[in-house]
Design an enzyme around this catalytic site. Structure first.
Site, PDB file in Angstrom:
ATOM      1  N   GLU A 528     -15.950 -23.244  15.868  1.00 33.98           N
ATOM      2  CA  GLU A 528     -17.054 -24.144  15.773  1.00 33.98           C
ATOM      3  C   GLU A 528     -16.909 -25.289  16.739  1.00 33.98           C
ATOM      4  O   GLU A 528     -17.812 -25.883  17.289  1.00 33.98           O
ATOM      5  CB  GLU A 528     -17.238 -25.047  14.129  1.00 33.98           C
ATOM      6  CG  GLU A 528     -17.963 -23.861  13.400  1.00 33.98           C
ATOM      7  CD  GLU A 528     -16.925 -22.676  12.945  1.00 33.98           C
ATOM      8  OE1 GLU A 528     -15.683 -22.592  13.190  1.00 33.98           O
ATOM      9  OE2 GLU A 528     -17.472 -21.693  12.178  1.00 33.98           O
ATOM     10  N   HIS A 595     -19.968 -22.238   0.029  1.00 26.78           N
ATOM     11  CA  HIS A 595     -21.023 -21.856   0.357  1.00 26.78           C
ATOM     12  C   HIS A 595     -22.246 -22.903  -0.706  1.00 26.78           C
ATOM     13  O   HIS A 595     -23.259 -22.171  -0.651  1.00 26.78           O
ATOM     14  CB  HIS A 595     -21.281 -20.370   0.070  1.00 26.78           C
ATOM     15  CG  HIS A 595     -20.427 -19.557   0.877  1.00 26.78           C
ATOM     16  ND1 HIS A 595     -19.016 -19.435   0.581  1.00 26.78           N
ATOM     17  CD2 HIS A 595     -20.549 -18.902   1.947  1.00 26.78           C
ATOM     18  CE1 HIS A 595     -18.537 -18.624   1.382  1.00 26.78           C
ATOM     19  NE2 HIS A 595     -19.360 -18.377   2.208  1.00 26.78           N
TER      20      HIS A 595
END
Ligand code: TPP
Length: 796
Positions: A528, A595
């Site tokens: 990322e 999540h």
């Protein structure tokens, strides 16, 4: 430590005279830069400047490096590169001293207008209207940063942009931005900073991507006081990186070793390596060993505290300038007398530069001091104590050897406090206000674009939803939009984990790689930090990257370059560089510790300088992308993870309609309470509101749409004036984005004047939701909790 210098200098292109002139010119450049370092340090130690960090010891390496830096190239480096800047003609000693003094006049200090510490360089990339300059024909310096290795993700991205230009035929016509991707990114880094994950992630990505990145590691053996034995495996970055070495038929990087005092050797090796980077896009790393640091790390502390006497003696003996001098004399390239003349000249030149920079810095402040002294002395009062006090104030200011704006402001403010009723105080007040405005421009401007490329200038175009518009899944709306966008806008690129072949995990790009090409829509490794770096490099070179972070929970991996680089770039360059990245991600409402994230408070506080968009559905998201692409500011768009399969009507003007940022939308009108929220939570609120309405409680629901900027026209206040009750609901932790919205409305908009009952925030719990379908129900606001809280407020 090696004890011999390689004397061979192979450059058949030059005649002996040409060679001799070049060597002597380079020697003069080296001693000039050294004088700047020596004098710069003295300026700090005598109190004229606050902090100094210099490039002494790296002069020859940077002069050699500068020889191969061509128009179109970029440098992404750190605070040791003054000699490179002088040698390329991109900075002068006078400008260097202006930055040392924090001169706020951009004409004197063109890198940052006094916003950055010394040795943090930059050149202009965009004009005052936000148009990209002809970067392909200039030498370009991306704005330096202090966090170690923070230049690495961006350096990778700048080099990657060359690859985009080379591999994308329809970009050829933009020859002000690139000439066939021939531009090399020169990246510098200290040996200790190679310990950062940023460095290793960038190395791996460069080896995979094969981009024209040339990394120079200045190895002086220490990171402040910590030796490289504690920093680097095997105590040598080139040894540690052996597995990344490019071999015949493999990708990877080309690794070279050179010595910082070996001027001819460095010229030869740099030429070979840079040529590889430029022509065939092979990344190269030059491990520049045996660098010295004659004055230690910076002006904060001395290296005698941690270097042994033998090391200090070795550094004196192997100082690169001393070695070059010996080499010149031994080889009769110049005489002792000649060099002595140069050395004296350099001393005088640098002193003159310093004096001019100091005078330029002082002049406007002196004028302000004179004016303030006149004004304060001219305040008419009728008691002798106040008169004496005012006299003392003005004398103190006049005699203060330090000239700071804050002393000037304080003197004016104290004078106003002391004689508020004086018949002549208005002139003092006016000047105070004038300076407040002037200083706001100096210290508080350019966080965002302020000219034609400001998002506030993007005209609102409403979506056209035909009467008989068909319903589509949210992801299909995005997919159709991206297809049209990539057909019409040659500057856009999209990439990230699983974005290319499968078209992202929620199919926004499904099938589009096939249609628009692997060079425009592509997969990346799981990294990322450098995905963000790729986006940064592309954006500052005039492209429009949409970089995907697969889930909002993983943004944290890429947060450092967003907060330190992207969010500060326009501000720290005084508007001279823009970085209009769009970070696309998805989050909110799900279950599981990694999540379910909605850490919007963290994001808005880390990313001032970016826009933060939180669309409730995919049509709104499309409108936001359109708005962002018409302006030059960076942004993050958080799509609703649970919204891709919800049905929406497809607008007929997908590519044209815009959602203005900072303008909330009332999505349901009501009279009894104002409910402020955003994103996925709105659907939970709807559920609660349906029940409340049946009980006769009339709710107004407002979707803020963007957290940065936030409700610029105070629409929420207007609603509150009607309902006199307000609740802010989101899924963040307590004290997160809901508290931010509360603060905005209550304090900034003056909402506290219009409330009948205590305003509330209703947020997620402090923990993250457990896995399983009940996780979000018990850890995030649910419809029952919302309804109960609102009933309480109505009955209060
Ligand atoms: C992320 C981060 N951690 C710590 C620091 C403080 N710091 C500034 S320079 C430095 C040492 C860097 O050493 P090196 O990379 O070898 O470069 P040099 O200064 O020796 O040229 C440290 C620890 C910082 N600026 N950024």
């Amino acid at each position: 430590m090696e004890q011999s210098i390689n004397l061979s200098y192979k450059d058949d292109m030059l005649s002996y005279d040409g060679f001799r002139n070049e060597v002597l010119h380079d020697y003069r450049m080296a001693i000039f830069s050294r004088e700047v370092s020596l004098l710069g340090r003295r300026e700090v130690l005598t109190g004229k400047a606050k902090f100094g960090i210099f490039g002494d010891g790296k002069e020859l390496a940077q002069i050699a490096m500068a020889k191969f830096f061509k128009p179109g190239d970029f440098r992404a480096g750190y605070y040791r590169d003054q000699t490179f800047m002088f040698a390329t003609g991109l900075a002068s000693a006078e400008q260097f001293f202006a930055q040392l003094y924090a001169d706020t006049d951009i004409k004197n200090e063109p890198c940052s207008a006094g916003r950055q510490m010394v040795s943090h360089f930059a050149t202009r990339f965009v004009d005052d209207n936000g148009n990209w300059l002809d970067l392909a024909n200039r030498k370009n310096i991306t704005s330096d940063m202090a966090p170690t290795a923070s230049q690495m993700p961006r350096a990778l991205g700048v080099a990657f942009a060359s690859k985009c230009f080379r591999n994308t035929p329809h970009l050829r016509k933009y020859d002000h931005l690139s000439h066939n991707g021939n531009e090399v990114c020169f990246c510098t880094i200290g040996d200790a900073s190679t310990s950062e994950g940023h460095f290793l992630e960038a190395i791996n990505a460069a080896g995979v991507l094969q981009v024209p990145l040339a990394i120079f590691v200045w190895d002086d053996g220490y990171g402040i006081s910590v030796p490289k034995s504690h920093q680097t495996t095997k105590g040598s970055i080139s040894a540690a990186l052996k597995g990344y070495q490019k071999l015949d038929g493999t990708n990877g990087i080309q690794i070279y070793k050179v010595k910082a005092w070996d001027y001819p050797g460095m010229c030869e090796v740099f030429e070979e390596g840079i040529q590889k980077a430029r022509e065939i896009h092979t990344p190269v790393l030059f491990h520049v060993e045996e660098v010295t640091q004659p004055q230690g790390h910076s002006t904060s502390g001395s290296h005698e505290r941690y270097k042994k006497p033998e090391r200090l003696q070795w550094e004196r003996d192997w100082d690169c300038i001393k070695k070059m001098r010996e080499w010149i004399i031994e080889n009769a390239i110049g005489s002792e007398e000649e060099l002595q003349v140069f050395e004296n000249e350099a001393k005088n030149q640098v002193r003159e530069c310093r004096d001019r920079a100091w005078e330029n810095y002082l002049l406007p402040l002196r004028l302000q001091v004179e004016k303030v002294v006149d004004l304060v002395k001219g305040v008419v009062v009728n008691d002798i104590d106040t008169q004496n006090y005012l006299l003392k104030l003005s004398t103190n200011l006049q005699q203060n050897p330090e000239h700071f704006r804050r002393h000037i402001m304080r003197t004016l403010a104290l004078a106003i406090d002391a004689a508020p009723h004086s018949p002549t105080i208005d002139a003092v007040k006016q000047y105070y206000q004038f300076l407040l405005a002037q200083n706001a421009k100096i210290f508080d401007s350019f966080l965002y674009n302020e000219g034609p490329k400001s998002i506030s200038r993007v005209e609102e175009v409403k979506p056209l939803i035909p009467f008989d518009a068909q319903q589509y899944n949210g992801y299909e709306i995005l997919n159709k939009y991206f297809d049209i966008l990539f057909t019409n806008n040659p500057y856009v690129f999209a990439f990230g984990e699983d974005v290319g072949m499968i078209g992202d995990v929620n199919q926004g790009f499904a099938g589009l790689q096939l249609k628009h090409g692997e060079n425009r829509i592509f997969d990346t490794g799981i990294r990322e930090l450098t995905i963000i770096g790729q986006a940064i490099g592309m954006a500052i070179r005039g492209l429009r990257p949409i970089a995907e972070i697969q889930y909002l929970d993983y943004l944290v991996y890429g947060l450092q370059p967003l907060t330190d680089d992207v969010a500060t770039l326009h501000f720290r360059t005084f508007g001279q560089q823009s970085c209009p990245v769009i970070i696309r991600t998805r989050g909110h409402r799900l279950e599981g510790i990694w999540h379910s994230g909605s850490p919007m408070g963290m994001i808005i506080n880390a990313l001032r300088g970016m826009h933060v968009c939180v669309p409730r559905n995919m049509v709104q998201a499309v409108g936001m992308y359109n708005t962002l692409l018409r302006a030059n500011d960076p942004a993050i768009v958080v799509e609703c993870l649970n919204g891709y399969r919800l049905k929406e009507k497809m607008p007929a003007n997908l590519l044209e309609f815009t959602v203005p940022l900072g303008i909330p939308e009332i999505i349901k009108e009501g009279d009894d309470i104002t409910i402020v929220s955003y994103g996925s939570t709105l659907r939970i609120i709807y559920d609660a509101v349906e029940r409340l309405e049946r009980e006769g409680i009339s709710c107004e629901i407002i979707d803020v749409q963007t957290l940065l900027p936030f409700d610029i026209n105070h629409l929420i206040l207007a609603s509150l004036k009607k309902t006199n009750r307000i609740i802010f609901i989101d899924e963040d932790v307590p004290g997160g984005a809901a508290a931010y919205m509360y603060n905005k409305v209550m304090e900034e908009q003056g909402g506290y004047k219009w409330i009948d009952v205590a305003p509330r925030t209703l947020t997620g719990k402090a923990h993250r939701p457990g896995y399983g379908s009940d996780g979000d129900y018990f850890s995030k606001p649910n419809a029952e909790e919302i309804a109960t809280t609102i009933r309480l407020m109505i009955n209060e």
